[in-house]
Scaffold this motif. Structure first.
Motif, PDB file in Angstrom:
ATOM      1  N   THR A  48     134.473  48.932 -19.883  1.00  0.00           N
ATOM      2  CA  THR A  48     133.720  47.911 -19.758  1.00  0.00           C
ATOM      3  C   THR A  48     133.886  46.421 -19.978  1.00  0.00           C
ATOM      4  O   THR A  48     132.895  45.310 -19.541  1.00  0.00           O
ATOM      5  CB  THR A  48     133.239  47.964 -21.066  1.00  0.00           C
ATOM      6  N   ILE A  49     134.795  45.957 -20.166  1.00  0.00           N
ATOM      7  CA  ILE A  49     135.340  44.906 -20.052  1.00  0.00           C
ATOM      8  C   ILE A  49     134.897  43.819 -18.671  1.00  0.00           C
ATOM      9  O   ILE A  49     134.868  43.084 -18.167  1.00  0.00           O
ATOM     10  CB  ILE A  49     136.912  44.439 -20.883  1.00  0.00           C
ATOM     11  N   LEU A  50     135.642  45.355 -17.765  1.00  0.00           N
ATOM     12  CA  LEU A  50     136.117  44.658 -16.386  1.00  0.00           C
ATOM     13  C   LEU A  50     135.145  44.859 -16.151  1.00  0.00           C
ATOM     14  O   LEU A  50     134.381  43.893 -14.673  1.00  0.00           O
ATOM     15  CB  LEU A  50     137.229  46.097 -15.714  1.00  0.00           C
ATOM     16  N   ALA A  51     134.358  45.136 -15.954  1.00  0.00           N
ATOM     17  CA  ALA A  51     132.859  45.571 -15.373  1.00  0.00           C
ATOM     18  C   ALA A  51     131.790  44.934 -15.652  1.00  0.00           C
ATOM     19  O   ALA A  51     130.683  43.968 -15.719  1.00  0.00           O
ATOM     20  CB  ALA A  51     132.021  46.910 -15.382  1.00  0.00           C
ATOM     21  N   GLU A  52     131.398  44.253 -17.099  1.00  0.00           N
ATOM     22  CA  GLU A  52     130.476  43.270 -17.997  1.00  0.00           C
ATOM     23  C   GLU A  52     131.244  42.556 -18.836  1.00  0.00           C
ATOM     24  O   GLU A  52     130.406  41.054 -18.953  1.00  0.00           O
ATOM     25  CB  GLU A  52     129.496  44.114 -19.530  1.00  0.00           C
ATOM     26  N   ASP A  53     132.388  41.765 -18.770  1.00  0.00           N
ATOM     27  CA  ASP A  53     132.994  40.847 -19.588  1.00  0.00           C
ATOM     28  C   ASP A  53     134.182  40.301 -19.191  1.00  0.00           C
ATOM     29  O   ASP A  53     134.713  40.375 -20.343  1.00  0.00           O
ATOM     30  CB  ASP A  53     132.446  41.212 -21.512  1.00  0.00           C
ATOM     31  N   CYS A  54     134.536  39.701 -18.491  1.00  0.00           N
ATOM     32  CA  CYS A  54     135.961  39.521 -17.428  1.00  0.00           C
ATOM     33  C   CYS A  54     135.389  38.499 -16.410  1.00  0.00           C
ATOM     34  O   CYS A  54     135.005  38.622 -14.933  1.00  0.00           O
ATOM     35  CB  CYS A  54     136.744  40.350 -17.048  1.00  0.00           C
ATOM     36  N   ALA A  55     135.333  37.001 -17.178  1.00  0.00           N
ATOM     37  CA  ALA A  55     135.043  36.079 -16.599  1.00  0.00           C
ATOM     38  C   ALA A  55     135.601  35.166 -15.513  1.00  0.00           C
ATOM     39  O   ALA A  55     135.202  35.304 -13.744  1.00  0.00           O
ATOM     40  CB  ALA A  55     135.048  34.606 -17.250  1.00  0.00           C
ATOM     41  N   TRP A  56     137.070  36.371 -14.759  1.00  0.00           N
ATOM     42  CA  TRP A  56     137.508  36.359 -14.025  1.00  0.00           C
ATOM     43  C   TRP A  56     137.648  36.940 -12.830  1.00  0.00           C
ATOM     44  O   TRP A  56     137.913  37.275 -11.591  1.00  0.00           O
ATOM     45  CB  TRP A  56     138.944  35.791 -13.581  1.00  0.00           C
ATOM     46  N   VAL A  57     136.451  37.847 -12.811  1.00  0.00           N
ATOM     47  CA  VAL A  57     136.448  39.693 -11.756  1.00  0.00           C
ATOM     48  C   VAL A  57     134.971  39.440 -11.242  1.00  0.00           C
ATOM     49  O   VAL A  57     133.936  38.737 -12.763  1.00  0.00           O
ATOM     50  CB  VAL A  57     137.009  40.637 -12.971  1.00  0.00           C
ATOM     51  N   MET A  58     134.833  39.239  -9.855  1.00  0.00           N
ATOM     52  CA  MET A  58     133.369  39.523  -9.234  1.00  0.00           C
ATOM     53  C   MET A  58     133.135  40.888  -9.226  1.00  0.00           C
ATOM     54  O   MET A  58     134.477  41.918  -8.702  1.00  0.00           O
ATOM     55  CB  MET A  58     133.405  38.936  -8.068  1.00  0.00           C
ATOM     56  N   HIS A  59     132.106  41.390  -9.101  1.00  0.00           N
ATOM     57  CA  HIS A  59     131.716  42.773  -9.283  1.00  0.00           C
ATOM     58  C   HIS A  59     130.796  42.208  -8.014  1.00  0.00           C
ATOM     59  O   HIS A  59     129.440  42.031  -7.579  1.00  0.00           O
ATOM     60  CB  HIS A  59     130.784  42.450 -10.692  1.00  0.00           C
ATOM     61  N   ASN A  60     131.196  43.599  -7.021  1.00  0.00           N
ATOM     62  CA  ASN A  60     130.468  43.688  -6.454  1.00  0.00           C
ATOM     63  C   ASN A  60     129.640  44.711  -5.935  1.00  0.00           C
ATOM     64  O   ASN A  60     128.767  44.531  -5.275  1.00  0.00           O
ATOM     65  CB  ASN A  60     131.932  43.966  -4.777  1.00  0.00           C
ATOM     66  N   LYS A  61     130.278  45.817  -6.263  1.00  0.00           N
ATOM     67  CA  LYS A  61     129.683  47.180  -6.102  1.00  0.00           C
ATOM     68  C   LYS A  61     130.079  48.033  -6.897  1.00  0.00           C
ATOM     69  O   LYS A  61     130.909  48.367  -7.528  1.00  0.00           O
ATOM     70  CB  LYS A  61     128.615  47.459  -4.473  1.00  0.00           C
ATOM     71  N   ASP A  62     128.726  48.918  -7.202  1.00  0.00           N
ATOM     72  CA  ASP A  62     129.287  50.717  -7.476  1.00  0.00           C
ATOM     73  C   ASP A  62     128.666  51.691  -6.471  1.00  0.00           C
ATOM     74  O   ASP A  62     127.340  51.309  -6.408  1.00  0.00           O
ATOM     75  CB  ASP A  62     128.216  50.655  -8.829  1.00  0.00           C
ATOM     76  N   VAL A  63     129.631  52.343  -6.801  1.00  0.00           N
ATOM     77  CA  VAL A  63     129.300  54.100  -5.927  1.00  0.00           C
ATOM     78  C   VAL A  63     128.574  55.276  -7.133  1.00  0.00           C
ATOM     79  O   VAL A  63     130.048  55.430  -7.600  1.00  0.00           O
ATOM     80  CB  VAL A  63     129.931  54.131  -4.535  1.00  0.00           C
ATOM     81  N   ASN A  64     127.589  55.524  -7.122  1.00  0.00           N
ATOM     82  CA  ASN A  64     127.734  57.333  -7.504  1.00  0.00           C
ATOM     83  C   ASN A  64     128.236  57.817  -6.926  1.00  0.00           C
ATOM     84  O   ASN A  64     127.208  58.439  -6.365  1.00  0.00           O
ATOM     85  CB  ASN A  64     126.885  56.695  -8.736  1.00  0.00           C
ATOM     86  N   ALA A  65     128.821  59.567  -6.891  1.00  0.00           N
ATOM     87  CA  ALA A  65     128.471  60.087  -6.428  1.00  0.00           C
ATOM     88  C   ALA A  65     128.562  61.611  -6.761  1.00  0.00           C
ATOM     89  O   ALA A  65     128.945  61.796  -8.128  1.00  0.00           O
ATOM     90  CB  ALA A  65     129.884  60.225  -5.252  1.00  0.00           C
ATOM     91  N   THR A  66     128.476  62.441  -6.610  1.00  0.00           N
ATOM     92  CA  THR A  66     128.446  64.147  -6.077  1.00  0.00           C
ATOM     93  C   THR A  66     128.532  64.803  -5.421  1.00  0.00           C
ATOM     94  O   THR A  66     127.915  64.650  -4.827  1.00  0.00           O
ATOM     95  CB  THR A  66     126.953  64.145  -6.882  1.00  0.00           C
TER      96      THR A  66
END
Length: 282
Positions: free
Chosen positions: A117-135
């Motif tokens: 959660t910190i990495l994905a939502e609350d980390c100023a020095w990390v840029m979120h590029n994409k998410d992939v959900n797969a089955t």
């Protein structure tokens, strides 16, 4: 202080909140997590893996070391936050504090939820590029079912990287055995990995880094087959996993890294999970 609920993948601890102060603001002295809070005696379902994704010229040796130091410091910061949060959640009763396997698995799931959660939502020095959900649906005979089928699926999520099956298979086997021994077949559990990937970019003639978070759940069916405790001859199961692609904002990191280091030094938490080096082939 923000209250972070985390992503829905962590169903076993979905109702347990994450309450964090701003990075670098510090904690009171009695907030220092114990070895137990950090997970010393709990199942380890989280791994950090340093990867060189292509042939990096030797002249970038110092550059790679600098990036590795940044990743290792960030990882220690994440682990420390996870330990502090476990301490608080045990104190308020939303996480168990006994030594049973079931409780240990729940705390491990929660630590995964915190760092994710910190990495994905609350980390100023990390840029979120994409998410992939797969089955992926697995359908085969019991005699042909093996764990590497699953690790092979995960390998395809990391560009140009092979050889991760041993690490993932070991984690999967250990967790499956724990779940089976505890007879907890109704609730899925998560395995979480953060890959620190260093790659040489010919266009910019530089080395850059990005992160791949891969998490997936272990179902009751998988536990049965891994433990060889089922009489069914056909394997027919659904395998769900999630990938998050992130990258490092080096300017922001350079601005805040001293605060991150001071935070870790002040808390002085032991039992930080060390990144895995040298186990990844390219």
């Amino acid at each position: 202080m923000p209250v972070l609920q985390g992503r829905k993948f962590f169903s076993a601890v979905g109702g347990v909140p994450i309450i964090l102060p701003p990075p670098g603001s510090g904690y009171e002295g009695d907030d220092t997590p114990s070895d137990s809070d950090m997970g010393k005696d709990d199942p380890n379902t989280r791994s950090y893996i340093n990867v060189n994704a292509n042939k990096i010229p030797s002249r970038f040796h110092d550059r790679v070391l600098k990036l590795e130091e940044a990743m290792n410091l960030m990882q220690a910061w994440l682990d420390t936050h996870a330990g502090i949060q476990v301490k608080h959640r045990k104190a308020d009763g939303t996480l168990p504090d006994d030594s049973s396997q079931e409780s240990g698995l729940k705390r491990s799931d929660y630590r995964n939820k915190v760092v994710d959660t910190i990495l994905a939502e609350d980390c100023a020095w990390v840029m979120h590029n994409k998410d992939v959900n797969a089955t992926n649906n697995i359908h085969t005979s019991k005699s042909e079912f093996h764990l590497s089928m699953i690790s092979d699926m995960l390998t395809g999520l990391l560009d140009n990287i092979t050889g991760i099956s041993k690490t993932i298979e070991d984690v999967f086997s250990g967790l499956a055995n724990l779940i089976f021994e505890n007879k907890n077949k109704m609730q899925s559990r998560t395995v979480w990995s953060l890959f620190h990937v260093f790659i040489y970019d010919e266009t910019t003639d530089d080395v850059r880094t990005y992160f791949r978070i891969i998490n997936y759940s272990i179902s009751a069916e998988m536990v049965e087959y891994v433990s060889n405790k089922t009489e069914h001859e056909e394997v027919n199961m659904q395998f769900d996993f999630h990938l998050t692609d992130l990258s490092l904002n080096e300017n922001e990191w350079d601005r805040i890294k001293d605060k991150v280091q001071k935070f870790i030094d002040d808390i002085a938490a032991d039992q930080v999970e060390h990144p895995i080096d040298g186990e990844i082939g390219v």
